[in-house]
Design a protein around this motif. Structure first.
Motif, mmCIF file in Angstrom:
data_model
loop_
_atom_site.group_PDB
_atom_site.id
_atom_site.type_symbol
_atom_site.label_atom_id
_atom_site.label_comp_id
_atom_site.label_asym_id
_atom_site.label_seq_id
_atom_site.Cartn_x
_atom_site.Cartn_y
_atom_site.Cartn_z
ATOM 1 N N PRO A 78 0.872 -1.169 0.000
ATOM 2 C CA PRO A 78 0.000 0.000 0.000
ATOM 3 C C PRO A 78 0.910 1.220 0.000
ATOM 4 O O PRO A 78 1.828 1.299 0.810
ATOM 5 N N VAL B 284 0.896 4.390 0.668
ATOM 6 C CA VAL B 284 1.069 5.328 1.775
ATOM 7 C C VAL B 284 1.955 4.726 2.859
ATOM 8 O O VAL B 284 2.781 5.399 3.473
ATOM 9 N N SER C 28 -0.668 13.153 -1.425
ATOM 10 C CA SER C 28 0.204 12.410 -0.501
ATOM 11 C C SER C 28 0.824 13.340 0.520
ATOM 12 O O SER C 28 0.880 13.030 1.714
ATOM 13 N N THR D 67 -5.398 2.477 3.247
ATOM 14 C CA THR D 67 -4.882 3.836 3.348
ATOM 15 C C THR D 67 -5.902 4.744 4.001
ATOM 16 O O THR D 67 -5.597 5.511 4.915
#
Lengths: 328, 290, 307
Positions: free
Chosen positions: B136, B138, B224, C244
């Motif tokens: 993932p 992040v 982000s 996330t």
């Protein structure tokens, strides 16, 4: 028009197909009329973009969403163009069916071949799952799919192109339709098996008494199968005749051009094939004169000004050309 | 009706594509709005006699008053909200565009080499991409920024490192199909070196794909950055960024919604614009896509 | 089919191995952790620490110890909460995270697919525009903006739902699930719409129409599979997006899930916990990707053979 004693199976009157495009409106088919007798095999010949396939799509109600069909298509006493969707669905797949150009993409990749065939029978004739499956296998056997019973359980990607087109033929003829529409059925196939597939289609159709409209750009295919030919150019009928007549004695300059461009085995010494100068007209708007005039070797003044009338030039023969005389 | 077929003037494909883009009203409006915001963020703060970190103790938590020295008021430290949001924008936008550019360049080169060379090297390079894709992203960013010791540079590197993958995959596919084309064959036969072919033929022919996907990278990088800053892992106070401003806004949500809405709206508008521009570019460059 | 499954599992195992290795080295290299040598300590203390954490062993043995621990699901103690092992903390947070994630996936797929199909069937109709608007909003406005705003409106102003926490049963779930599924509703509805419009243009759908089997049967039996395949392929990435998002959601709504632990651990440099959760996330994702591939192969006979 052609006068015959028997009642025609299909009669198209003044069919037009128009497409709305960002640049305006394009006319693909422009006032086409024709008749088809029961059991007859009719060829519609023309270059790419002559509108020949769109005639079939219009009949089947399969035009692209920006296309509109006008005129009349009488089939078994109904006007196909004005049928509501449900009524059209009772005709499609049952008494009127179609084979498409590209067998590689025309079968559902996610469904077993047998199920795709059986579906037609289950919906139209209300057969049970078993009975429909058996009929499907029998039909696959008739189009000479080897080991049909186990092949029916396979998926389309496990079949070769020729095999897939046989499956399409089996699917189209399964319900014993009165009329089969074939849109360039062998163009996408390997040359070596084209004749095989065509003969199979014609043979099965003869057995079930099905009429065929075969759309093609290949005059060889026409000579092999068709009783009668309609030559299309720029969305209009140029000429219509029995096959032998057309090959022996074409009336329209365009047809003569097409024939000259056809390779023949019996004339081995021809130094080169004939070509028709210019580029084919396609999808334009209405023109005042003859659509073929810009490319016609025999053009006279009137050709670019007035639309040539359709003249009957003999028994079952007609042509749209200013240079052709009406038969007495 | 007659369709007039006017022979078009010869234009380059790229020129044609940009003309098509310009006809897209939503995308063009987004370009103007975005330009305005960028200008405001970089030049706006110059017109104020203080910076976003200066506390005005005479005006703590000042309300919105468009004709005062603090048009959008101040926060609970007396710092001017508008200036803080604009300064935060400088950080977010810079990281966004610079990050997308760096990630794009790395991805394009990596993808072009892998796709053009093919064979075992390609297999190896793509396996690496596949593995990195498995995380993932992040999480990967967080791990990397921890590994690199935190701070703005670490944050930037971590974001770039995770975002070059998509352009690499896309360019590789493009390069792979190009490598089989005749003109590449011709170039090889004509004696061009592999490096020349990659730089002069493969990369330029990937331009339109890269523009389309590059335009999608910008909002991703901005997102982000603000994501991480929101969590407290990215840009840290007192330096402002939209992410940590929004975070501060959430903390003060029940007393003063302004603190949340002002940076939140700015971020949303910028993301809207960037998405519309990306959509417009895609439609202009790849009309078959829908 | 068996070859396909084996290949997917092999790929998954490979990714997992890479993940484990990477995790190990990040733990060794990360600055400021319990293993750093920048604090001034007496040699005995250092030796003591090194012995406790087996730092005096060669690297490959340390790695072996790490892997062996993993196999027994033993990730050691958290450096911040010394009384708890990483396993305990994950076990306490996982139920919350899974509940929210599960419902978010359900809501996102059902609503997303429904909106996409409705939009494709009635192009440029009301539903199509509504779905398009939701799509743009869901993609452009980040969770950490829309979440607090909805919190302010529906919880603080209107008091319809709790602001956060896990004390009001299903009512605590409403806002987190909606906010978490929103971006995925957006992606899935867009994807479904394009995919369906493309599928309806396929030649085989034209064949089905020509068979006169009726519009509904044509859509149900002949367009749906083709439409859903790309959507199912997206479910792998969607899981990543949900993971996330849950990190943010748990922070915004003060939920005691593992996402929140992850952020806390990252901020406090609690490396064992960070690594434990990373491994869990990575493992979940790999599992989901394999499952997605298997479902696709089950739906698409062509994939079973090429695999």
């Amino acid at each position: 028009m052609i006068r015959m004693t028997a009642e025609p199976l299909l009669s198209i009157r003044d069919l037009s197909v128009r497409f709305r495009l960002p640049e305006g409106e394009a006319v693909a088919v422009d006032g086409v009329s024709l008749d088809l007798m029961p059991g007859e095999v009719l060829g519609i010949v023309g270059e790419s973009g002559s509108g020949k396939s769109q005639i079939l799509y219009a009949m089947m109600g399969l035009l692209a969403s920006n296309g509109r069909a006008g005129g009349q298509v009488r089939f078994q006493g109904q006007d196909l163009l004005s049928l509501p969707p449900r009524a059209l669905d009772r005709v499609r797949g049952q008494s009127l069916s179609m084979i498409f150009q590209d067998p590689m993409t025309s079968l559902n990749p996610f469904m077993r071949v047998g199920d795709q065939l059986a579906e037609t029978l289950r919906v139209h004739q209300g057969l049970s799952r078993d009975a429909a499956w058996k009929a499907a296998v029998a039909m696959l056997d008739r189009v000479r799919i080897p080991d049909a019973a186990s092949r029916a359980r396979r998926y389309p990607h496990e079949f070769s192109g020729g095999m897939r087109q046989r499956v399409m033929i089996a699917m189209a003829l399964l319900a014993k339709p009165r009329l089969l529409l074939a849109d360039e059925p062998t163009t996408a196939l390997d040359v070596t098996i084209q004749a095989q597939v065509l003969d199979l289609m014609a043979e099965l159709a003869r057995e079930t008494g099905t009429s065929i409209i075969l759309v093609t750009h290949d005059l060889g295919v026409v000579a092999r199968l068709c009783d009668r030919v309609v030559v299309l150019y720029g969305g209009r009928v140029m000429e219509e005749a029995r096959t032998e007549t057309l090959f022996d004695n074409a009336a329209h300059p365009y047809t003569r051009g097409l024939l000259a461009a056809m390779p023949r085995l019996e004339a081995p010494l021809t130094p080169r094939l004939g070509t028709i100068p210019g580029t084919p007209r396609s999808g334009g708007g209405d023109v005042s004169g003859c659509p073929f005039a810009p490319r016609c070797p025999d053009r006279i003044d009137i050709c670019t000004k007035a639309r040539p009338p359709m003249r009957i030039t003999g028994e079952g023969r007609r042509a749209a050309c200013h240079l052709v005389e009406e038969a007495q | 009706m007659t369709v007039e077929i006017v022979p078009p003037r010869p234009v380059s494909t790229l020129g044609l594509q940009f003309r098509r883009f310009r006809r897209n009203r939503l995308a063009m409006a987004s370009v103007y709005v975005l330009t305005l915001i960028v200008l405001a963020c970089f030049f706006g703060p110059m017109f104020f006699p203080f910076t976003g970190q200066d506390a005005d103790f005479g005006n703590i938590s000042a309300p919105i008053d468009l004709f005062s020295i603090h048009p959008f008021g101040t926060d609970d430290f007396g710092r001017d909200l508008l200036v803080r949001v604009l300064e935060g924008g400088q950080v977010s936008l810079t990281i966004g565009f610079l990050g997308a550019l760096v990630a794009g360049v790395i991805g394009v080169l990596y993808g072009a080499v892998a796709g053009y060379v093919g064979g075992r090297l390609d297999g190896l390079m793509m396996r690496l991409v596949e593995i990195l894709y498995g995380f993932p992203y992040v999480i990967l960013v967080i791990l990397l920024s921890l590994l690199l010791g935190g701070g703005n540079v670490a944050l930037f590197a971590a974001i770039v490192f995770t975002l070059w993958l998509t352009p690499a995959v896309i360019v590789r596919a493009q390069a792979q199909s190009l490598a089989r084309k005749e003109f590449i064959e011709a170039a090889r036969a004509g004696g061009m070196t592999h490096r020349q072919i990659v730089v002069e033929h493969i990369v330029p022919n990937c331009v339109s794909v890269v523009i389309v996907y590059g335009s999608l990278l910008v909002p991703e990088v901005i997102l982000s950055e603000s994501f991480l800053s929101f969590l407290g892992i990215g840009i840290k106070e007192p330096q402002a960024s939209w992410g940590n401003l929004i975070q501060a806004g959430t903390a003060a949500m029940d007393t003063d919604l302004r603190l949340l809405l002002l940076p939140g709206t700015m971020l949303a508008i910028v993301l809207f614009c960037l998405n519309f521009i990306a959509d417009g570019l895609r439609d202009a460059f790849d009309p078959n896509d829908r | 089919m068996i070859r396909f499954v084996v290949k997917r599992l092999w790929n998954g195992a490979l990714t997992l191995a890479a993940l484990v290795t990477l995790t190990f080295f990040v733990m060794r290299l990360a600055p400021g952790g319990p293993f750093s040598k920048n604090r001034k300590l007496s040699p005995e203390v250092i030796a003591n620490i090194e012995a406790t954490y087996h730092l005096d062993e060669p690297l490959w043995m340390q790695f072996g110890r790490f892997v062996w621990g993993l196999l027994r699901l033993d990730l050691g103690p958290s450096t911040r909460f010394r009384d708890y092992s990483v396993g305990d903390i994950i076990a306490s947070g996982l139920p919350y995270s899974l509940t929210i994630g599960f419902w978010a996936v359900i809501v996102a797929t059902t609503v997303g697919i429904a909106l996409g199909v409705a939009g494709a069937l009635r192009r440029n109709g009301f539903t199509d525009y509504a779905a398009g608007t939701i799509g743009v909003i869901g993609i452009a406005i980040p969770i950490f903006v829309i979440g607090p705003v909805m919190q302010a409106v529906f919880a603080l102003k209107l008091s319809w739902v709790p602001v956060g926490g896990w004390n009001d049963g299903w009512r605590s779930l409403i806002l987190p699930v909606i906010v978490l599924s929103l971006p995925n509703i957006a992606y899935i509805s867009r994807l479904t719409r394009t995919s369906m419009i493309e599928t309806m243009r396929e030649n085989y759908v034209r064949t089905a129409r020509a068979k006169g089997i009726g519009e509904w049967r044509t859509i149900w039996r002949h367009t749906l599979k083709g439409t859903l395949l790309p959507v199912i392929a997206y479910l792998g990435p969607a899981t990543a997006a949900i993971i996330t998002g849950s990190i943010l959601i748990e922070t915004i709504f003060a939920l005691p899930g593992i996402g929140r632990h992850f952020v806390d651990a990252a901020l406090n440099r609690d490396y064992p916990l960070v690594m434990g959760i990373t491994l869990l996330y990575g493992g979940l994702l790999i599992l989901f990707n394999i499952a997605t591939d298997l479902v696709r192969a089950w739906l698409d006979p062509r994939l079973r053979h090429d695999g």
